[in-house]
Design a protein around this motif. Sequence first.
Motif, mmCIF file in Angstrom:
data_model
loop_
_atom_site.group_PDB
_atom_site.id
_atom_site.type_symbol
_atom_site.label_atom_id
_atom_site.label_comp_id
_atom_site.label_asym_id
_atom_site.label_seq_id
_atom_site.Cartn_x
_atom_site.Cartn_y
_atom_site.Cartn_z
ATOM 1 N N ARG A 270 4.633 10.377 -3.500
ATOM 2 C CA ARG A 270 3.934 9.079 -3.053
ATOM 3 C C ARG A 270 4.930 8.181 -2.259
ATOM 4 O O ARG A 270 5.971 8.299 -2.475
ATOM 5 N N TYR B 155 -4.827 6.384 -1.184
ATOM 6 C CA TYR B 155 -4.182 5.522 -1.053
ATOM 7 C C TYR B 155 -4.146 4.354 -2.423
ATOM 8 O O TYR B 155 -5.369 4.237 -2.941
ATOM 9 N N GLY C 223 -6.559 4.201 -6.931
ATOM 10 C CA GLY C 223 -6.543 4.994 -5.894
ATOM 11 C C GLY C 223 -7.543 5.246 -5.267
ATOM 12 O O GLY C 223 -8.849 5.336 -6.041
ATOM 13 N N ARG D 143 0.498 5.905 -0.266
ATOM 14 C CA ARG D 143 -0.276 6.795 -0.262
ATOM 15 C C ARG D 143 0.522 8.330 -0.804
ATOM 16 O O ARG D 143 1.824 8.034 -0.772
ATOM 17 N N TRP E 240 0.868 -1.188 -0.034
ATOM 18 C CA TRP E 240 -0.060 0.034 -0.021
ATOM 19 C C TRP E 240 0.897 1.131 -0.089
ATOM 20 O O TRP E 240 2.072 1.307 0.824
#
Length: 119
Positions: free
Chosen positions: A45, A93, A112, A38, A36
Amino acid sequence: QVQLVESGGGLVQPGGSLRLSCAASGMIFSIYNTAWYRQAPGKQRELVAATTSGGSINYADSVKGRFTMSRDNAKNTVYLQMNSLKPEDTAVYYCNFGARSPSGSGNYWGRGIQVTVSS
């Protein structure tokens, strides 16, 4: 073709919880790593959590003890349980899979999902 779809985002108050899901679809032979990420507005990112080749999970220092990543192999789905959310957790995310399909090995991203932590 492998596709990833995230769900479970939204608006939550500080201290609240959300559970993100990322489901992979398509012809998948195997998934060999998951993560994961974000991205907050105006920032790069960043990695939030990722599985390792040994099967353990690494977390960013900023989410350790609050976020938990898990995986359901039968459903080709990964989850991110987010507790004690803070305004600085606000971001889009993204899930990321490394997977083998009939076309070979590839690195796949979801589109996302927005998480907003605000009172």
